[in-house]
Write a protein that holds these residues in place. Structure first.
Motif, mmCIF file in Angstrom:
data_model
loop_
_atom_site.group_PDB
_atom_site.id
_atom_site.type_symbol
_atom_site.label_atom_id
_atom_site.label_comp_id
_atom_site.label_asym_id
_atom_site.label_seq_id
_atom_site.Cartn_x
_atom_site.Cartn_y
_atom_site.Cartn_z
ATOM 1 N N LEU A 105 -8.086 12.520 -21.323
ATOM 2 C CA LEU A 105 -7.710 11.543 -21.001
ATOM 3 C C LEU A 105 -7.854 9.678 -21.061
ATOM 4 N N PRO A 106 -7.384 9.082 -20.465
ATOM 5 C CA PRO A 106 -7.058 7.560 -20.739
ATOM 6 C C PRO A 106 -7.740 7.025 -22.111
ATOM 7 N N GLN A 107 -8.866 7.249 -22.218
ATOM 8 C CA GLN A 107 -9.794 6.443 -23.835
ATOM 9 C C GLN A 107 -9.728 7.768 -24.457
ATOM 10 N N VAL A 108 -9.610 8.473 -24.387
ATOM 11 C CA VAL A 108 -8.849 9.452 -25.798
ATOM 12 C C VAL A 108 -7.714 9.697 -25.917
ATOM 13 N N ALA A 109 -6.844 9.117 -25.350
ATOM 14 C CA ALA A 109 -5.682 8.634 -25.609
ATOM 15 C C ALA A 109 -5.065 7.345 -26.300
ATOM 16 N N HIS A 110 -6.321 6.655 -26.198
ATOM 17 C CA HIS A 110 -6.334 5.098 -27.074
ATOM 18 C C HIS A 110 -6.530 5.703 -28.108
ATOM 19 N N VAL A 111 -7.990 6.348 -28.290
ATOM 20 C CA VAL A 111 -8.455 6.084 -29.385
ATOM 21 C C VAL A 111 -7.644 7.394 -30.253
ATOM 22 N N LEU A 112 -6.361 8.083 -30.099
ATOM 23 C CA LEU A 112 -5.920 9.190 -30.951
ATOM 24 C C LEU A 112 -4.896 8.158 -30.864
ATOM 25 N N LEU A 113 -4.414 7.481 -30.653
ATOM 26 C CA LEU A 113 -3.124 6.900 -30.944
ATOM 27 C C LEU A 113 -3.689 5.581 -32.040
ATOM 28 N N GLU A 114 -4.725 4.815 -31.608
ATOM 29 C CA GLU A 114 -5.412 4.554 -32.082
ATOM 30 C C GLU A 114 -5.138 4.578 -33.515
#
Length: 485
Positions: free
Chosen positions: A332-341
């Motif tokens: 999910l986009p929210q998960v992708a954002h946290v992983l990249l962060e």
């Protein structure tokens, strides 16, 4: 009439009560709808005959805890019961084996065994009383009606038919052992009343049971388990209420302890879901909880898998492929954002400037430091209770207090989600209830035999003494003849 008191009208208590009362009735003496009476040798009208089965429940009605199980659906058992999944596995195996033996008319044994699979004693018990069920994923068994009330309705009807006496709003504060052999237990209630019983089955929660029972029973401090896990929150709080299908791993000092596939639900305080619940039985502060977002990809193959994905997507997006583009459709986009962060990247970072090995690592092992248990109100069971070493695996009778039996969550036994804990409650309740009432029946038989001997009177005793004297004289004459020969 003797009395069996069962403290607690939850899963274990109702199973114990129904099993005991039906065992009583199977030995004769009770009319349908009347209190259950066991009459091994005396008539039902005799003041000394019979066994009364009574449930004392602190709540205003029995079975409320059952209604809350399985999100209101009651995952009442599992098709693949395995003692190895339980805390104190050897004890559990012997108890489950003896519950099966007693249900089949065999004698219990200290070395009873239980082969992994359906628990026939429990399933046969429910089938006999009309419950139908279906099997869902991972062997979970739910009532066909899909409501926990269906299970409770069956139990309440069975208890009524067997003549179980149910007393609600009857909170027991203290259980006093018999003051002398042959004397009853005294149960002191919260309202000042008391209740006498010749045997007692304790089937309430461990904390409550510990407060009411004698100090002679060793007790292990309890703590809630089978609940969400609290972790560091800097990243997970951004994912509150997001669910993913993956796997959780528990690491300690660089060693993988356990892995649980299934649904993972992020909360602002940590991680929830069935996988987290199961790991909460083993997690400690300082452990590492790792989320695997690619459970079907082996760790050694993860970088290669991502390289092939990059090549595929580059043919569409070209050199402008961003990390967000790369992870789209995978998480999910929210998960992708946290992983990249967590890797120090922005969503629009070009994939060419990111390391596939780093992405593979965070997708396979998104690490969070364990801080403890999350919302304890969600915990399904407790870890701890009465030390199982103090109880006979054949009956669940306390070694230190004859006539006192303990079943269910009050013992130091717990298991993962999936119907295992309720199965333990039913099985241990069945064994304790049947064992207690049979012990009372045996005691009645012994007393009846003693009364019959006395009833034969002095003349019978004189005839017996005369017969013994005659046999002694004959033996003496025979011995004298042998010497002469």
């Amino acid at each position: 009439m003797t009395t069996l008191a069962i403290i607690g009208g939850g899963a274990a208590g109702l199973a114990a009560a129904v099993a005991a009362a039906e065992d009583v009735r199977a030995h004769g003496g009770a009319n349908a709808g009347a209190p259950a009476v066991l009459t091994p040798s005396a008539s039902a009208s005799s003041p000394d005959a019979g066994v009364r089965v009574a449930v004392l429940e602190a709540d205003e009605r029995v079975g409320r805890s059952i209604l809350a199980t399985g999100n209101g659906r009651c995952n009442f058992s599992n098709a693949r019961i395995d003692p190895k999944l339980y805390r104190n596995a050897k004890f559990v195996e012997a108890v489950l084996g003896n519950a099966e033996a007693l249900a089949c008319g065999r004698e219990p044994s200290r070395r009873a065994r239980f082969s992994p699979g359906p628990g026939a004693a429990v399933l046969d018990f429910f089938a006999a009383h009309g419950l139908m069920w279906r099997e869902e994923s991972e062997g979970r068994l739910y009532p066909q009606a899909n409501k926990a009330s269906a299970v409770l309705d069956v139990l309440r009807a069975a208890a009524a038919a067997a003549g179980v006496e149910v007393r609600c709003d009857a909170r027991v504060d203290v259980v006093e052992p018999p003051r002398a052999p042959g004397k009853p237990f005294t149960l002191r209630l919260h309202d000042g009343a008391f209740f006498r019983a010749d045997a007692v089955v304790v089937a309430c929660g461990g904390r409550v049971a510990h407060e009411m029972l004698p100090d002679a029973l060793a007790f292990r401090a309890q703590r809630p388990v089978l609940g969400p896990i609290a972790t560091e929150t800097r990243l997970v709080r951004q994912l509150d209420n997001i669910r993913v299908r993956g796997a959780l791993e528990l690491w300690r000092a660089g060693e993988l302890l356990r892995r649980e596939p299934g649904e993972v639900m992020f909360r602002k305080y940590g991680v929830s879901g069935i996988a987290a619940f199961n790991l909460s039985r083993h997690a400690r502060p300082g452990d590492e909880l790792a989320v695997d977002f690619l459970p079907r990809v082996e760790p050694a193959s993860a970088s290669g898998f991502l390289a092939r994905r990059r090549a595929q997507l580059a043919s569409i997006f070209g050199d402008a492929l961003t990390c967000e583009d790369f992870l789209r459709g995978m998480v999910l986009p929210q998960v992708a954002h946290v992983l990249l962060e967590s890797l120090g990247h922005e969503d629009d970072t070009l994939l060419a400037s990111a390391s596939l090995d780093d992405l593979a690592r965070v997708l396979k092992r998104f690490a969070l430091a364990v801080e403890g248990l999350g919302d304890v109100r969600q915990c399904q069971v407790t870890r701890g209770g009465f030390d199982v070493a103090g109880f006979d695996v054949r009956t669940l009778e306390a070694r230190a207090v004859p006539g006192l039996y303990v079943a269910g969550e009050a013992l130091d036994v717990d298991a993962p989600c999936g119907g295992y804990n309720l199965h333990w409650a039913w099985a241990s309740g069945l064994l304790a209830g049947r064992s207690a009432v049979r012990a009372l029946g045996a005691a009645q038989n012994a007393r009846a035999a003693g009364v019959a001997e006395v009833a034969r009177g002095p003349q019978a005793a004189g005839r017996a003494e005369a017969a013994r004297s005659s046999r002694n004289a004959q033996n003496a004459q025979g011995a004298e003849g042998a010497v002469r020969a």
